[in-house]
Design a protein around this motif. Structure first.
Motif, PDB file in Angstrom:
ATOM      1  N   GLU A 100       0.018   7.056   1.273  1.00  0.00           N
ATOM      2  CA  GLU A 100      -1.244   7.818   1.317  1.00  0.00           C
ATOM      3  C   GLU A 100      -2.410   6.904   1.726  1.00  0.00           C
ATOM      4  N   ASN A 101      -2.429   5.667   1.198  1.00  0.00           N
ATOM      5  CA  ASN A 101      -3.490   4.721   1.559  1.00  0.00           C
ATOM      6  C   ASN A 101      -3.420   4.369   3.041  1.00  0.00           C
ATOM      7  N   HIS A 150       0.851  -1.197   0.000  1.00  0.00           N
ATOM      8  CA  HIS A 150       0.000   0.000   0.000  1.00  0.00           C
ATOM      9  C   HIS A 150       0.881   1.239   0.000  1.00  0.00           C
ATOM     10  N   LEU A 169     -10.834   3.202   1.852  1.00  0.00           N
ATOM     11  CA  LEU A 169     -10.273   3.422   0.525  1.00  0.00           C
ATOM     12  C   LEU A 169     -11.373   3.328  -0.523  1.00  0.00           C
ATOM     13  N   LYS A 209      -4.700   7.283   5.092  1.00  0.00           N
ATOM     14  CA  LYS A 209      -6.158   7.408   4.961  1.00  0.00           C
ATOM     15  C   LYS A 209      -6.858   6.379   5.844  1.00  0.00           C
ATOM     16  N   GLN A 221     -10.296   4.623  -6.645  1.00  0.00           N
ATOM     17  CA  GLN A 221      -9.147   5.401  -7.102  1.00  0.00           C
ATOM     18  C   GLN A 221      -7.919   5.145  -6.225  1.00  0.00           C
ATOM     19  N   ASP A 222      -8.138   4.863  -4.943  1.00  0.00           N
ATOM     20  CA  ASP A 222      -7.022   4.542  -4.053  1.00  0.00           C
ATOM     21  C   ASP A 222      -6.486   3.141  -4.334  1.00  0.00           C
ATOM     22  N   ARG A 223      -7.378   2.230  -4.645  1.00  0.00           N
ATOM     23  CA  ARG A 223      -7.000   0.819  -4.758  1.00  0.00           C
ATOM     24  C   ARG A 223      -6.431   0.432  -6.121  1.00  0.00           C
TER      25      ARG A 223
END
Length: 186
Positions: free
Chosen positions: A42-43, A39, A53, A46, A56-58
């Protein structure tokens, strides 16, 4: 049918993916990857703040994991990957890379790369059982408060995916034995 060269151990946080995945890889003599180790910062931040998440994060994280799987398989190394892979589209990205859709699951590999045909091992359990496990877990960036969002996102594997669904109430050794036995049958 030839045995899979990739086993994807999936489920919500606290289902036992890392434990089962690492022990399974040891049993099979395969390489083990824990998707949590990949990861981006940033993930992690968050999730650490209790924010779930989103796609867009994944997606970049899943594309990176796909590349890792592809490199290993291309070099002849079989792999066990522990990854939440909560949605079918996420599993498709792991298998086929960026731009994967929910359609065409059985399409052959593209660009001359070997096709990743994983055995998906879905570790399932009730919210109560898994939340109890998370309450005992220390030092993980995924807070127990996000468990409900994972259950809300979860799309259990279904045909035509090649999968086993195993309840987390089984002992880890039973789960490992069942998976290894299933791989040998293939």
């Amino acid at each position: 049918m030839e045995p899979p060269r990739v086993v994807l151990v999936m489920g919500v946080s606290g289902s036992g993916k890392s434990t089962v995945g690492s022990l399974l890889a040891t049993e099979l003599g395969w390489k083990f990857y824990d998707a949590d180790d990949y990861h981006p910062e940033e993930n992690r931040k968050k999730m650490g703040k209790g924010i779930p998440l989103n796609d867009q994060d994944r997606i970049p994280w899943l594309c990176n994991l796909h590349d890792i799987l592809l490199r290993n398989i291309s070099s002849g190394q079989s792999v066990v990957l522990a990854c939440s892979a909560l949605k079918k589209i996420y599993r498709n990205i792991l298998i086929r890379g960026e731009g994967a859709t929910t359609q065409g699951y059985d399409e052959p590999g593209e660009k001359g790369f070997p096709e990743l045909k994983p055995l998906v091992v879905y570790l399932n359990g009730s919210f109560e059982v898994i939340s109890g496990r998370l309450a005992k877990r220390k030092g993980h960036f995924m807070p127990p408060e996000l468990l409900q969002s994972q259950f809300d996102t979860l799309e259990p594997p279904s045909a035509p995916e090649n999968f086993l669904s195993l309840n987390v109430d089984r002992s880890v050794s039973e789960i490992i034995y069942f998976i290894v036995d299933n791989i040998k049958i293939k």
